[in-house]
Design an enzyme around this catalytic site. Structure first.
Site: not given
Length: 343
Positions: A151, A203
């Site tokens: 990765s 949010k």
């Protein structure tokens, strides 16, 4: 042993102790910036330290040419560990400094970056990748993949001139992961609830106190897709493999070094010694020695770490370095990591 002998040994040890203290004080004072003028002042700001060299392989004949070996070990994180642990747990800044010093040293003909990492934070991986790519524009950079370069570890490797992997290296894992924990049902069972006041609908999208809405899932997935597309684009450009072809292996899976070679993700199978040979070839210096950089820590660095904790006096002394060796993964933070490392 007579009392006279004991007395001589005590005096000798005392002189050695005083000499050591004076030597460290002298080194400390030389690092201070003392300006003499209308007003004298000390500055604790110090210039960037020059990393010291440790010989790994001696140069042939009387050559001054060098190959610099740099280690990138563990989870890639923006967390910076200083003082006595700086060498054991390299930071993003530490890797950048080592690369810059190697590039600026006229005797360094190539760089071997040994990567032994499962990946880590997206931004931290990208910063190191950019530093490796920048260095490779000036001097050859060979990445040697150790046990794992997956990765984010593979992302970093894509900045190099050439990549060497072992047969047993685990690499690839080309993908992005963002995780969060949902505990809304647990709240209901224990009689707890949470109220959030937000300035917008997204949010608190990763809040575990309530189930995610479908539009929130699509929003987060879009973030992951954007980062994955960038990762895929960097691999495609670095390895000269079309994106569509890469998708056959770039689905998050890890592969062995041999499989990576067959998929054109690496250039060569071998060990770190083979990486040194390749670096000498690319650097056109068959006689070059191999050195590692070491960040020496003085007595005052150790004292500085202690003084940072001086505000609190714990009942017992504890040292916890686990957060640096394996940083705690934060909910909502994107990582280039295999799923097994995200738990």
């Amino acid at each position: 042993m007579t009392n006279k002998t004991y007395g001589c040994l005590t005096v000798l040890l005392l002189f050695l102790l005083i000499g050591s203290i004076l030597l460290n004080v002298g080194l400390f004072v030389t690092k201070l910036d003392f300006d003499v003028g209308t007003e004298a002042s000390f500055s604790t700001a110090r210039p960037k330290r020059h990393l010291h060299e440790v010989v790994v392989e001696n140069a042939a004949k009387s050559s001054h040419d060098k190959i610099v070996h740099i280690d990138l070990e563990g989870v890639i994180s923006s967390v910076s560990v200083g003082g006595i642990f700086a060498e054991a747990m390299p930071s993003v800044d530490g890797i950048k400094q080592a690369l810059e010093q190697a590039v600026n040293d006229k005797n360094v003909k190539a760089i071997v970056l040994r990567v032994n990492s499962p990946g880590g934070e997206v931004t931290a991986s990208d910063i190191i990748y950019n530093a490796v790519k920048k260095a490779a524009k000036t001097k050859p950079v060979v990445v040697y993949m150790d046990a794992m370069a997956a990765s984010g570890g593979y992302y970093v490797a894509c900045g190099a001139t050439k990549i060497v992997a072992s047969e047993t290296t685990l690499t690839a894992s080309i993908g992005v992961i963002i995780e969060t924990m949902n505990y809304s049902e647990l709240f209901g069972k224990v009689g707890l609830s949470m109220t959030a006041f937000t300035s917008g609908a997204f949010k608190d999208s990763l809040s575990g106190a309530r189930p995610m809405r479908d539009d929130e899932k699509a929003y987060v997935q879009n973030l992951v897709t954007q980062m994955y597309d960038r990762f895929l684009g960097i691999v495609s450009e670095s390895r000269g493999v079309p994106k569509e072809q890469l998708k056959n292996v770039a689905d998050g899976r890890v592969v062995t070094g041999r499989e990576a070679l067959n998929a054109k993700l690496v250039d060569q199978i071998g060990y770190v010694e083979d990486a040194y040979v390749l670096a000498r070839t690319l650097g056109k210096s068959a006689d070059a020695g191999v050195v590692k950089y070491r960040n020496e820590v003085s007595l005052f660095d150790a004292l500085g770490m202690a003084s940072a904790k001086a505000g609190a006096a714990p009942a017992k002394v504890e040292l916890d370095v686990s957060s640096a060796l394996m940083p705690k993964l934060l909910p909502g933070v994107p990582y280039y990591l295999p799923p097994s490392f995200a738990h």
